[in-house]
Design a protein around this motif. Structure first.
Motif, PDB file in Angstrom:
ATOM      1  N   LEU A  62      54.650 -19.384  34.887  1.00  0.00           N
ATOM      2  CA  LEU A  62      54.513 -20.803  34.948  1.00  0.00           C
ATOM      3  C   LEU A  62      55.451 -21.649  34.194  1.00  0.00           C
ATOM      4  O   LEU A  62      55.940 -21.177  33.352  1.00  0.00           O
ATOM      5  N   ASP A  63      55.574 -22.804  34.480  1.00  0.00           N
ATOM      6  CA  ASP A  63      56.495 -23.720  33.829  1.00  0.00           C
ATOM      7  C   ASP A  63      56.022 -23.901  32.349  1.00  0.00           C
ATOM      8  O   ASP A  63      56.894 -23.645  31.278  1.00  0.00           O
ATOM      9  N   ARG A  64      54.832 -23.826  32.175  1.00  0.00           N
ATOM     10  CA  ARG A  64      54.094 -23.761  30.672  1.00  0.00           C
ATOM     11  C   ARG A  64      53.195 -22.511  30.510  1.00  0.00           C
ATOM     12  O   ARG A  64      52.519 -22.089  31.493  1.00  0.00           O
ATOM     13  N   THR A  65      53.295 -22.056  29.154  1.00  0.00           N
ATOM     14  CA  THR A  65      52.309 -21.089  29.024  1.00  0.00           C
ATOM     15  C   THR A  65      50.689 -21.579  29.009  1.00  0.00           C
ATOM     16  O   THR A  65      50.566 -22.735  28.726  1.00  0.00           O
ATOM     17  N   GLU A 130      43.366 -25.857  36.333  1.00  0.00           N
ATOM     18  CA  GLU A 130      44.711 -26.155  36.403  1.00  0.00           C
ATOM     19  C   GLU A 130      45.421 -26.790  35.272  1.00  0.00           C
ATOM     20  O   GLU A 130      44.875 -27.558  34.498  1.00  0.00           O
ATOM     21  N   PRO A 131      46.797 -26.746  35.232  1.00  0.00           N
ATOM     22  CA  PRO A 131      47.721 -27.409  34.363  1.00  0.00           C
ATOM     23  C   PRO A 131      47.364 -28.867  34.413  1.00  0.00           C
ATOM     24  O   PRO A 131      47.367 -29.219  35.551  1.00  0.00           O
ATOM     25  N   ILE A 132      46.907 -29.625  33.334  1.00  0.00           N
ATOM     26  CA  ILE A 132      46.774 -31.213  33.523  1.00  0.00           C
ATOM     27  C   ILE A 132      47.485 -31.868  32.578  1.00  0.00           C
ATOM     28  O   ILE A 132      47.557 -31.721  31.463  1.00  0.00           O
ATOM     29  N   ALA A 137      47.816 -24.120  31.824  1.00  0.00           N
ATOM     30  CA  ALA A 137      46.365 -23.847  32.481  1.00  0.00           C
ATOM     31  C   ALA A 137      45.440 -23.054  31.338  1.00  0.00           C
ATOM     32  O   ALA A 137      46.071 -22.602  30.521  1.00  0.00           O
ATOM     33  N   ARG A 138      44.203 -23.273  31.691  1.00  0.00           N
ATOM     34  CA  ARG A 138      43.008 -22.584  30.947  1.00  0.00           C
ATOM     35  C   ARG A 138      42.918 -21.139  31.674  1.00  0.00           C
ATOM     36  O   ARG A 138      42.888 -21.211  32.639  1.00  0.00           O
ATOM     37  N   LEU A 228      52.652 -12.643  38.969  1.00  0.00           N
ATOM     38  CA  LEU A 228      51.396 -13.084  39.961  1.00  0.00           C
ATOM     39  C   LEU A 228      51.015 -11.806  40.668  1.00  0.00           C
ATOM     40  O   LEU A 228      51.643 -11.026  41.253  1.00  0.00           O
ATOM     41  N   VAL A 229      49.578 -11.498  40.373  1.00  0.00           N
ATOM     42  CA  VAL A 229      48.877 -10.308  41.025  1.00  0.00           C
ATOM     43  C   VAL A 229      48.074 -10.485  42.269  1.00  0.00           C
ATOM     44  O   VAL A 229      48.357  -9.703  43.106  1.00  0.00           O
TER      45      VAL A 229
END
Length: 511
Positions: A62-65, A130-132, A137-138, A228-229
């Motif tokens: 994703l955009d952020r780790t 979700e990324p907020i 993301a958590r 993504l799996v």
């Protein structure tokens, strides 16, 4: 209580509204360009271990780790390389068996993050939140796979029962039935709608989930991190899975392709509910016909008026949400304490309703009007708790303090309505909010679709702010082409600085 589920599907977004007795109580939104991530499973790579925070950053593509806490870590490389389940084998009792040497790993009590993970290590993780904003993301290694009646937890040896199933005998019966079916060392949560489900239906759900997990493990073993799996269902099918119960009176969907997909899903997992699904084919847009469009726009307002004439103010901050209660135009009759009490009681019910509708989560502080009567304070607290029980998201409410404040928390797993539909305002440096350019763009598309049957002319000219025109022309040309085919008219986008970014003009012209 009459419940109706409205599903509005277009090529650019899916919107879902849950009506209870005609009132919008829950709203969901998903756009292909901004699709939600919760429930997706990734093969990730650890990029940084933080002993001081007992957490790690994991690259999942994703955009952020993503952020992984030590309590959410489960490590077992063997489980990534071999199939965990041998569903075709059965023991003498007819229970599905599982190889004991392939049981998922557990985090030894007290072990630190640096003993469990190293930089460059590959692990299987799931998006838990979700990324907020600026936060990634958590993540969690405790994978969960939901089905209609059960949630499968391959990393946990545990059977859980929904808190909303209150009958102890029913709980015991369900626990015994799952215990007799599950493979050793695996975990399941029994969902609320499984309360009256036959054993064959529970077993079918279990077989499906076990097979799905085997496929996920096979995919993960062959994949190269980060990737993504497994992707969760789209919003329409997730909502049907989670909300379509026998108590639901009706499900209305306005897109034939989505209608047929939902029908197939319901036929597979809940065939007894098939006759409750219907296709909406009227010219008036679905959300307008049911009054939902107006309710969604009102849910973006800071001020919410109460029927008595009082009002509440909902303020969103970085750390928490603050709600203030005021008497407003309500002056009561003769007793000040009674006036304050009635306003607070009405506000308590409205606040619980607004939290659910707007999906406000995290820490919430409610400033009720000061009440001297202890009995009144207790009644307001009980009213807030009673309405909050209808909320599917977990809430924790503390009693009113001596200052008239209520502190509460509500589980947050996705963006609230304000952040879904709005973006920081470029005119005020981010101090305020207005509808996002994409929301304005799609609002225009809906307006054109709804007005087209009533309008003549071969050209639709759109006078919009240049920033809205930019997203239309750069990111939505395919949507515009489909819309032109649908309405049989040419759409011309005209950028102009003469209009505010949230305003627009739709002009219907002859060729």
């Amino acid at each position: 209580m009459s419940n109706t589920l409205l599903v509005n599907v277009t090529g650019y977004e899916i919107r879902i509204g849950l009506l209870e007795n005609g009132n919008l109580t829950e709203f969901y939104l998903e756009r292909p360009a901004e699709r939600g991530l919760v429930g997706n499973i990734y093969k990730g790579r650890v990029v940084r271990v933080l002993p001081g925070m007992q957490a790690a950053f994991v690259e999942v593509g994703l955009d952020r780790t993503g952020f992984l806490y030590v309590d959410d870590v489960v490590v077992n490389d063997a489980a990534m390389e071999k199939r965990l389940f041998t569903s075709e084998q059965e023991n003498g009792n007819g229970r599905l068996s599982v190889h004991s040497d392939l049981l998922p790993g557990r985090r030894p009590l007290g072990m630190n993050i640096e003993n469990l993970l190293t930089e460059g290590q590959e692990i299987l993780v799931q998006i838990a939140k979700e990324p907020i904003g600026t936060k990634g993301a958590r993540l969690t290694c405790h994978i969960t796979l939901p089905c209609r009646n059960l949630v499968f937890m391959p990393m946990t040896d545990h059977i859980g029962i929904s808190r909303k199933i209150e009958d102890e005998e029913v709980k015991k019966s369900l626990r015994d039935r799952i215990e007799s079916l599950r493979p050793m060392g695996t975990g399941f949560i029994v969902r609320t709608m499984a309360e009256n489900a036959p054993e064959a239906e529970l077993e079918a759900d279990m077989e499906f989930l076990l097979h799905l997990w085997s496929e996920i493990e096979d995919t993960a073993a062959k994949a190269t991190a980060p990737c993504l799996v497994h992707e969760d269902l789209d919003l329409a099918l997730r909502t049907v899975r989670d909300l379509m119960t026998p108590e639901m009176s009706h499900l209305v969907v306005d897109n034939r392709v989505a209608y047929e997909k939902i029908l197939r899903f319901v036929n597979t997992f809940a065939p007894e509910l098939t006759d409750k699904v219907s296709l909406y084919e009227r010219h008036v847009p679905l959300f307008e016909a049911y009054g939902v469009e107006v309710d969604v726009n009102r849910a973006l307002d800071k001020k919410v008026w109460l029927r008595s004439g009082g009002y509440i103010i909902i303020e969103d901050t970085e750390a928490l949400t603050v709600i203030d209660v005021n008497t407003g135009r309500y002056v009561g009759k003769s007793d000040l304490e009674e006036t304050i009490f009635k306003t607070n009681m009405e506000a308590a019910r409205e606040i619980a309703f607004q939290l659910r509708l707007r999906n406000i989560g995290g820490i919430i502080i409610i400033d009720f009007i000061d009440m001297e009567d202890e009995h009144h304070r207790e009644e307001v607290f009980n009213a807030l708790q009673e309405v909050a029980r209808k909320d599917k998201s977990r809430t924790n409410i503390l009693r009113l303090s001596e200052f008239g404040l209520v502190q509460m928390t509500r589980k947050r797993d996705r963006d609230d309505l304000l952040h879904l539909l709005c973006e920081p305002c470029p005119y005020c440096g981010g101090e305020g909010l207005l509808k996002s350019r994409r929301s304005i763009c799609y609002e225009i598309f809906r307006k054109i679709t709804g007005d087209s049957p009533k309008k003549s002319g071969a050209i639709v000219k759109l006078k919009v702010h240049p920033r809205v025109a930019d997203i239309m022309l750069r990111e939505e040309p395919a949507t515009i082409e489909r819309l032109e085919t649908q309405i049989g008219k040419e759409i011309v986008v005209v950028p102009t600085n003469a209009v505010h970014i949230k305003n627009y003009d739709i002009i219907w012209e002859e060729d």
